[in-house]
Design a protein around this motif. Structure first.
Motif, mmCIF file in Angstrom:
data_model
loop_
_atom_site.group_PDB
_atom_site.id
_atom_site.type_symbol
_atom_site.label_atom_id
_atom_site.label_comp_id
_atom_site.label_asym_id
_atom_site.label_seq_id
_atom_site.Cartn_x
_atom_site.Cartn_y
_atom_site.Cartn_z
ATOM 1 N N GLY A 42 -22.667 -49.722 -0.733
ATOM 2 C CA GLY A 42 -22.872 -48.507 -1.400
ATOM 3 C C GLY A 42 -21.687 -47.559 -2.175
ATOM 4 N N VAL A 43 -21.645 -46.800 -2.374
ATOM 5 C CA VAL A 43 -20.843 -45.939 -3.002
ATOM 6 C C VAL A 43 -21.117 -44.685 -2.207
ATOM 7 N N ASP A 44 -19.964 -44.155 -1.108
ATOM 8 C CA ASP A 44 -19.487 -42.631 -0.686
ATOM 9 C C ASP A 44 -18.765 -42.167 -1.906
ATOM 10 N N GLY A 45 -18.849 -40.668 -0.774
ATOM 11 C CA GLY A 45 -18.330 -40.108 -2.057
ATOM 12 C C GLY A 45 -17.049 -40.133 -1.755
ATOM 13 N N VAL A 46 -15.992 -39.915 -0.935
ATOM 14 C CA VAL A 46 -15.014 -39.905 -0.845
ATOM 15 C C VAL A 46 -14.544 -41.714 -0.485
ATOM 16 N N MET A 47 -13.612 -42.432 -0.346
ATOM 17 C CA MET A 47 -12.855 -43.132 -0.278
ATOM 18 C C MET A 47 -11.270 -43.394 -0.427
ATOM 19 N N SER A 48 -10.952 -43.729 1.357
ATOM 20 C CA SER A 48 -9.141 -43.536 1.821
ATOM 21 C C SER A 48 -9.075 -44.432 1.513
ATOM 22 N N LEU A 49 -7.377 -44.767 1.351
ATOM 23 C CA LEU A 49 -7.366 -45.841 1.024
ATOM 24 C C LEU A 49 -5.126 -45.538 1.811
ATOM 25 N N LEU A 50 -5.692 -44.809 2.567
ATOM 26 C CA LEU A 50 -3.996 -44.939 4.264
ATOM 27 C C LEU A 50 -3.382 -45.758 4.068
ATOM 28 N N ILE B 223 -5.887 -39.238 -5.402
ATOM 29 C CA ILE B 223 -5.418 -38.117 -4.987
ATOM 30 C C ILE B 223 -4.526 -38.381 -3.632
ATOM 31 N N ARG B 224 -2.903 -37.636 -3.721
ATOM 32 C CA ARG B 224 -2.607 -38.006 -1.698
ATOM 33 C C ARG B 224 -2.859 -35.899 -2.027
ATOM 34 N N MET B 225 -2.867 -36.569 -0.465
ATOM 35 C CA MET B 225 -3.148 -35.411 0.285
ATOM 36 C C MET B 225 -2.187 -34.756 0.572
ATOM 37 N N LEU B 226 -1.762 -33.293 0.526
ATOM 38 C CA LEU B 226 -0.818 -32.601 0.393
ATOM 39 C C LEU B 226 -0.698 -31.798 2.220
ATOM 40 N N ARG B 227 -1.839 -31.496 2.293
ATOM 41 C CA ARG B 227 -1.918 -30.699 3.741
ATOM 42 C C ARG B 227 -3.317 -31.571 4.712
ATOM 43 N N ASP B 228 -3.576 -30.984 5.486
ATOM 44 C CA ASP B 228 -4.370 -32.019 6.455
ATOM 45 C C ASP B 228 -5.552 -30.835 6.242
ATOM 46 N N ARG B 229 -6.660 -30.955 5.711
ATOM 47 C CA ARG B 229 -7.932 -30.629 5.359
ATOM 48 C C ARG B 229 -9.548 -31.508 5.329
ATOM 49 N N GLN B 230 -10.315 -30.892 5.277
ATOM 50 C CA GLN B 230 -11.843 -31.467 5.144
ATOM 51 C C GLN B 230 -11.944 -31.606 3.305
ATOM 52 N N VAL B 231 -12.396 -32.764 3.597
ATOM 53 C CA VAL B 231 -12.497 -32.935 1.883
ATOM 54 C C VAL B 231 -14.321 -33.718 1.148
ATOM 55 N N THR B 232 -14.886 -32.672 1.283
ATOM 56 C CA THR B 232 -16.190 -33.462 0.964
ATOM 57 C C THR B 232 -16.554 -34.107 -1.000
ATOM 58 N N GLY B 233 -16.858 -35.062 -0.604
ATOM 59 C CA GLY B 233 -16.553 -36.129 -2.388
ATOM 60 C C GLY B 233 -18.491 -35.623 -2.642
ATOM 61 N N ASN C 43 -11.901 -35.841 6.820
ATOM 62 C CA ASN C 43 -11.494 -35.097 7.515
ATOM 63 C C ASN C 43 -9.672 -36.086 6.701
ATOM 64 N N ALA C 44 -8.969 -35.845 6.009
ATOM 65 C CA ALA C 44 -7.844 -36.433 5.493
ATOM 66 C C ALA C 44 -6.577 -35.684 6.028
ATOM 67 N N ASN D 81 -2.869 -35.922 5.508
ATOM 68 C CA ASN D 81 -1.521 -35.410 5.393
ATOM 69 C C ASN D 81 -1.197 -36.659 4.710
ATOM 70 N N GLY D 82 -0.638 -37.541 3.404
ATOM 71 C CA GLY D 82 0.452 -38.336 3.277
ATOM 72 C C GLY D 82 -1.224 -39.421 2.454
ATOM 73 N N GLU D 83 -2.453 -39.016 2.856
ATOM 74 C CA GLU D 83 -3.353 -39.961 2.701
ATOM 75 C C GLU D 83 -3.717 -40.489 1.223
ATOM 76 N N ILE D 84 -4.231 -41.329 1.228
ATOM 77 C CA ILE D 84 -4.339 -41.475 -0.927
ATOM 78 C C ILE D 84 -6.135 -41.364 -1.000
ATOM 79 N N LEU D 85 -7.195 -40.803 -1.749
ATOM 80 C CA LEU D 85 -8.627 -40.824 -1.654
ATOM 81 C C LEU D 85 -9.152 -40.762 -3.051
ATOM 82 N N ILE D 86 -9.928 -41.589 -3.546
ATOM 83 C CA ILE D 86 -10.413 -42.395 -4.585
ATOM 84 C C ILE D 86 -11.316 -40.882 -4.235
ATOM 85 N N LEU D 87 -11.550 -39.717 -5.318
ATOM 86 C CA LEU D 87 -13.600 -39.346 -5.315
ATOM 87 C C LEU D 87 -13.458 -39.300 -7.068
ATOM 88 N N ARG D 88 -14.368 -38.578 -7.240
ATOM 89 C CA ARG D 88 -14.315 -38.054 -8.512
ATOM 90 C C ARG D 88 -13.428 -36.621 -8.933
#
Lengths: 252, 221
Positions: A190-198, B175-185, B195-196, B198-205
């Motif tokens: 399933g695809v959630d809205g956000v995927m994290s690649l830390l 995207i790469r986070m520049l500050r800590d914050r909540q992200v809704t996708g 909660n993302a 600083n520095g975390e890489i996320l895939i979203l729309r």
């Protein structure tokens, strides 16, 4: 065509970005400060170490005007630790990126160097000092792969035990590439809205960008009607209840 | 360098980022964002491009002066300056080309509303308008004129189908986070908030990421 490249940085552009990383050198000749567009270079006086951009360091290295000091994470011990971390300690996630740079003030508190005021530009790689000799060991910076490749190609005589470093890097890259593939396989459920690649690196991102976005796009198109009906249902079930939290999030 | 400069360098309360570095960071960030985003982004305000163009011009003049005296000592400095100038020019050029490519692809879309037109710089707007006018004239003279008048429009929106092609705003971005914050996708199966840091890489729309990027809390990679 104004730009015949696909969206998203291609590997050569990632390498270009990586060349802006700062690296520590030990000059072998004096060189006065040069006024550049990105600021003046430090005036070089052997044997005082200075941090300069990688492209300049490679130029100086080619002309044998300086030696490059590899960052601590590129040492054999650090790489072994990283491989151990990736394979044994945490076999699912990537190892964590280096912590944001901090600086101690006079009262003994550490503050983030980079938090900035409201209008200050927040620095991010390649402008953070993550490849200089003051970078922490045991944490891979964003441009680790390209940086290591470039140093091995152009300054392998400056790296202690270069051949070991080379083979360890190969191992590390394979372990991490396998993790990238597993994280894509996880999309099956399933695809959630956000995927994290830390902790992922720039080149790893660049090489699997087309595949990852292709999969995410494909899943989105296949599930478009299901998603639309889900949203409708949620709205019917209690529009007010469902809308409020998302409105709050937008306000943050 | 006098004592004030040295003091400023070690003072932790002053942010130590010189102007040139923050401009280069801004330009790099704009370039990467423009290369990755599915739609055209806002033209930077605050005179960043004027500043950069002035500096490039000044640097070219300096090179012209330096090439006059071919002293072997300044020769190497000249090579360094020229290399850096080429790198800088590549950034500017690639940024502008990425923008023109997007304008070319969806010209009518970006000309269709005031809000979208404001994203273009003056020269880009002139280019887009002229290009579209030339194209329309060409179509008219080659085949459109033989169509019935009500079918000659290129921007018809009748029957709930718009002829204007627009970029896909739901495309996935990194995207790469520049500050800590909540992200809704928004996702196909679930919308989630996490909660993302600083520095975390996320895939979203892109549609979910846009507001975060515009706030300056994240950047496209």
């Amino acid at each position: 065509m104004a730009l015949p490249l696909p969206p998203g940085l291609v590997p050569s552009e990632v390498a270009f970005l990586c060349e802006m990383e700062h690296v520590t050198i030990v000059p072998r000749q004096r060189l006065e400060s040069i006024e550049l567009l990105s600021g003046a270079t430090p005036s070089l006086r052997p044997p005082r170490r200075e941090d300069i951009p990688l492209w300049l360091a490679l130029l100086l290295k080619k002309q044998r005007r300086a030696n490059i000091l590899p960052p601590p994470w590129l040492h054999v011990d650090s790489l072994r630790d990283l491989i151990h971390h990736e394979t044994v300690t945490d076999p699912t996630g990537w190892s964590l990126p280096p912590p944001p740079p901090v600086r101690a003030d006079g009262r003994g508190n550490a503050r983030r160097l980079n938090s900035g005021g409201p209008d200050a530009t927040v620095l991010s790689p390649p402008f953070l000092p993550s490849c200089t000799s003051s970078a922490p060991a045991g944490a891979l910076p964003y441009h680790w792969f390209e940086f290591a490749e470039m140093l091995l190609a152009h300054a392998s005589d400056d790296i202690p035990a270069a051949s070991d470093v080379r083979s360890l890097l190969r191992d590390l890259q394979e372990v991490r590439a396998a993790k990238m593939r597993t994280s894509i396989a996880g999309l099956e459920s399933g695809v959630d809205g956000v995927m994290s690649l830390l902790g992922v690196g720039a080149m790893e991102l660049s090489e699997s960008r087309g595949f990852v976005t292709g999969v995410v796009e494909g899943v989105r198109k296949l599930g478009a009607s299901a998603e639309a009906s889900r949203r409708e249902e949620e709205e019917e079930r209690g529009g007010a209840d469902d809308d409020e939290p998302s409105d709050d999030d937008m306000g943050i | 360098m006098d004592i004030d400069d040295i003091l400023r360098e070690v003072d932790p309360t002053v942010s130590g980022v010189p102007n040139e570095t923050s401009d280069l960071q801004s330009l790099t960030r704009l370039w990467v964002a423009e290369r990755s985003a599915p739609e055209l982004l806002e033209w930077p305000s605050g005179g960043l491009f004027e500043r950069i163009n002035d500096r490039i011009k000044a640097q070219i003049e300096k090179i012209e002066i330096l090439t006059g005296d071919m002293d072997p000592k300044t020769n190497f400095a000249l090579i360094v300056i020229q290399t850096e100038l080429e790198r800088y020019k590549f950034l500017v050029r690639s940024y502008l080309r990425a923008r023109i490519a997007k304008i070319d692809k969806h010209t009518l879309h970006y000309l269709s509303s005031e809000e979208l037109r404001n994203r273009l710089s003056e020269t880009e707007l002139a280019y887009a308008t002229r290009h579209q006018a030339l194209l329309h004239n060409h179509y008219l003279s080659s085949f459109l004129s033989s169509f019935p008048t009500q079918l000659q429009n290129l921007n018809d929106t009748a029957g709930n189908v718009s002829m204007i092609d627009s970029p896909d705003l739901d495309a996935a971005v990194f995207i790469r986070m520049l500050r800590d914050r909540q992200v809704t996708g928004q996702g196909t199966d679930a919308d989630i908030t996490l909660n993302a840091s600083n520095g975390e890489i996320l895939i979203l729309r892109w549609s979910s990421a846009k507001s975060i990027v515009e706030d300056g809390d994240a950047e496209l990679v």
